[in-house]
Design an enzyme around this catalytic site. Structure first.
Site, PDB file in Angstrom:
ATOM      1  CE1 TYR A 128      -4.151  -1.570   0.364  1.00 17.31           C
ATOM      2  CE2 TYR A 128      -3.400  -2.504   2.432  1.00 17.31           C
ATOM      3  CZ  TYR A 128      -4.343  -2.429   1.421  1.00 17.31           C
ATOM      4  OH  TYR A 128      -5.461  -3.202   1.479  1.00 17.31           O
TER       5      TYR A 128
ATOM      6  CG  ASP B 290      -8.866  -2.491  -4.549  1.00 20.55           C
ATOM      7  OD1 ASP B 290      -8.042  -2.356  -3.621  1.00 20.55           O
ATOM      8  OD2 ASP B 290      -9.378  -3.590  -4.828  1.00 20.55           O
TER       9      ASP B 290
ATOM     10  CG  HIS C 258      -9.741  -4.633  -1.102  1.00 25.64           C
ATOM     11  ND1 HIS C 258      -8.612  -3.897  -1.380  1.00 25.64           N
ATOM     12  CD2 HIS C 258      -9.599  -5.051   0.179  1.00 25.64           C
ATOM     13  CE1 HIS C 258      -7.826  -3.873  -0.308  1.00 25.64           C
ATOM     14  NE2 HIS C 258      -8.397  -4.574   0.640  1.00 25.64           N
TER      15      HIS C 258
HETATM   16  C1  FNR Z   1      -8.220  -8.451   2.150  1.00 24.38           C
HETATM   17  N1  FNR Z   1      -7.713  -7.965   0.949  1.00 24.38           N
HETATM   18  C2  FNR Z   1      -6.535  -7.235   0.966  1.00 24.38           C
HETATM   19  N2  FNR Z   1      -5.990  -6.807  -0.203  1.00 24.38           N
HETATM   20  C3  FNR Z   1      -4.825  -6.135  -0.210  1.00 24.38           C
HETATM   21  O1  FNR Z   1      -4.355  -5.768  -1.280  1.00 24.38           O
HETATM   22  N3  FNR Z   1      -4.173  -5.882   0.965  1.00 24.38           N
HETATM   23  C4  FNR Z   1      -4.647  -6.279   2.163  1.00 24.38           C
HETATM   24  O2  FNR Z   1      -4.029  -6.048   3.201  1.00 24.38           O
HETATM   25  C5  FNR Z   1      -5.888  -6.957   2.185  1.00 24.38           C
HETATM   26  N4  FNR Z   1      -6.433  -7.362   3.369  1.00 24.38           N
HETATM   27  C6  FNR Z   1      -7.566  -8.127   3.366  1.00 24.38           C
HETATM   28  C7  FNR Z   1      -8.053  -8.616   4.568  1.00 24.38           C
HETATM   29  C8  FNR Z   1      -9.172  -9.432   4.585  1.00 24.38           C
HETATM   30  C9  FNR Z   1      -9.674  -9.955   5.887  1.00 24.38           C
HETATM   31  C10 FNR Z   1      -9.811  -9.783   3.363  1.00 24.38           C
HETATM   32  C11 FNR Z   1     -11.007 -10.678   3.340  1.00 24.38           C
HETATM   33  C12 FNR Z   1      -9.337  -9.283   2.178  1.00 24.38           C
HETATM   34  C13 FNR Z   1      -8.332  -8.323  -0.340  1.00 24.38           C
HETATM   35  C14 FNR Z   1      -7.781  -9.639  -0.857  1.00 24.38           C
HETATM   36  O3  FNR Z   1      -6.479  -9.489  -1.332  1.00 24.38           O
HETATM   37  C15 FNR Z   1      -8.606 -10.182  -2.018  1.00 24.38           C
HETATM   38  O4  FNR Z   1      -8.692  -9.205  -3.035  1.00 24.38           O
HETATM   39  C16 FNR Z   1     -10.008 -10.632  -1.648  1.00 24.38           C
HETATM   40  O5  FNR Z   1     -10.014 -11.225  -0.369  1.00 24.38           O
HETATM   41  C17 FNR Z   1     -10.514 -11.610  -2.673  1.00 24.38           C
HETATM   42  O6  FNR Z   1     -11.811 -11.990  -2.396  1.00 24.38           O
HETATM   43  P1  FNR Z   1     -12.189 -13.354  -1.603  1.00 24.38           P
HETATM   44  O7  FNR Z   1     -11.306 -14.454  -2.116  1.00 24.38           O
HETATM   45  O8  FNR Z   1     -11.976 -13.060  -0.169  1.00 24.38           O
HETATM   46  O9  FNR Z   1     -13.627 -13.530  -1.968  1.00 24.38           O
END
Ligand code: FNR
Length: 393
Positions: free
Chosen positions: A135, A164, A256
């Site tokens: 990030y 995003d 996300h």
């Molecule tokens: C995320 N996601 C996420 N993405 C990212 O780029 N950095 C992050 O720190 C996080 N943290 C995060 C925490 C939690 C609890 C979740 C559920 C998701 C998004 C993640 O990378 C991914 O895009 C989604 O989780 C994909 O969808 P599904 O597989 O959870 O349905």
């Protein structure tokens, strides 16, 4: 429930719902507003069908492939998800060991509950590749320092910049449930106590993220790393084209997990939009395309995550030109059982993937193509965009 009674990702989700604290469950499972995108991520896979071919000699098959130059056992990536330690003391350490033993790749979250250094320096994985999700910090020098740290680990071999999260979504379940404790996370800027905006972990962890990140910053990002650079969180075919034009190595079509903008489109839909509007991004730039193999085009890797719960979902994405599908929540839920749980998750999805390969009539990833997809049920929904004279671009 014992691990051997878990036979699909849904079982892992139910198990996590029972074993995790109320706050952890709320943080992991929540998405923003009315959960329309979160639900559609999964349900759109029920509208895009296969066009299976039969009578094809499919006893011997191989789901092996490579992503960003690394061999993997099948096209699955563990998407970066924050704070895996909330459900098991080993957290991301366990995920890392499982990805090595199953030969797939983990993209480590910027907000992981162990530092990337701790994760990739575990004895058993020092020779194994990882990706790192960044990030971009409002204070750029902090991101620069973090990248320097990341580069000191030779087994971190790709940088995924998440795009995003210009604003943390309103994740109501996460905000309603009070924090159990002050959680251990280097990125947490204040204690997770309920204030008037709620006690959402997502919002607390996201305040450092720079909402001014923009296309001109790609030059700066490129100056900070020589590793493959991928933009995560792309939600339009137009931005995929911009990413290609800006020299990036790929994108993750992702919303996300529906956590930031409700009614944003699933990656699956965006992938189909690319086919409808800029097919050359896939036909010319897919890493396995003839043009790339003959050196006439630059490879550009498209990943997709969101709602991937079955091997069939992964296979549909691969047939439509994704190099790999990612899972976020399923990996966190499986981490409840530690390393073994994550290994079991990967094995299950691989088994489902192989079964589906045989039943659509392909024996290798190279044979996967849109010919095996029947999207008749939703093609009429896909807006074929034309020139809009009233729109300022
Ligand atoms: C995320 N996601 C996420 N993405 C990212 O780029 N950095 C992050 O720190 C996080 N943290 C995060 C925490 C939690 C609890 C979740 C559920 C998701 C998004 C993640 O990378 C991914 O895009 C989604 O989780 C994909 O969808 P599904 O597989 O959870 O349905």
């Amino acid at each position: 429930p014992p691990l051997d009674s878990i036979i699909n990702t849904h079982d892992f989700e139910l198990a996590a719902q029972h074993s995790a604290t109320a706050k952890t469950w709320a943080f992991y499972s929540s998405a923003c507003n009315d959960l329309i995108t979160k639900d559609l991520n999964a349900s759109l896979f029920t509208r895009v069908l296969f066009r299976p071919r039969v009578m094809r000699k499919v006893d011997k098959i191989s789901p092996a492939t490579s992503i960003l130059g690394h061999d993997v056992s099948f096209p699955l990536m563990i998407s970066p998800a924050a704070m895996a330690r909330l459900i098991h003391p080993d957290g991301e350490l366990a995920i890392a060991r499982a990805t090595k033993s199953q030969s797939i790749i983990q993209c480590i979250s910027n907000n992981a509950s162990y530092s990337a250094s701790e994760i990739v320096s575990q004895d058993v994985v020092t020779d194994y590749p990882f990706f790192f999700q960044l990030y971009v910090d409002r204070q750029r020098h902090k991101s620069e320092a973090l990248l320097r740290k990341i580069h000191s680990h030779k087994n971190i071999t790709g940088i995924f910049v998440t795009t995003d999260a210009a604003a943390a979504g309103k994740r109501e379940a996460d905000e309603r449930v009070k924090a159990d404790e002050t959680i251990q996370n280097p990125m947490m800027t204040s204690n997770a106590t309920n204030d008037k905006k709620g006690g959402g972990y997502g919002r607390l962890m996201g305040s450092f993220i720079d909402p001014n990140l923009n296309w001109a910053d790609i030059t700066w990002l490129r100056s900070q790393t020589k590793l493959p650079l991928v933009l995560k969180g792309i939600m339009s075919a137009d931005d995929v084209r911009l990413a290609l034009e800006h020299g990036l190595d790929g994108v993750v079509l992702s919303n996300h997990g529906g956590r930031n903008l409700d009614t944003s489109p699933p990656g699956l839909l965006v992938l189909m939009e690319i086919h409808a509007r800029f097919p050359e991004i896939i036909t010319q730039h897919h890493p396995r395309s003839a043009a790339v193999r003959q050196g006439r085009a630059r490879p550009f890797s498209i990943f997709v995550d969101g709602g991937v719960r079955r091997g069939t979902d992964i296979l549909k994405l691969v047939c439509l030109g994704a190099v790999a599908a990612g899972v976020g929540r399923p990996a966190l839920f499986a981490t409840g059982y530690g390393q073994e749980g994550v290994e079991h998750l990967i094995e299950m999805l691989k088994d489902e993937f192989e079964t589906a390969m045989r039943n659509i009539g392909v024996t290798s990833i190279d044979e996967c193509s849109p010919d095996y997809i029947n999207s008749g049920a939703i093609d009429k929904w896909v807006v074929k965009r034309r020139e809009h004279p009233y729109a300022v671009s």
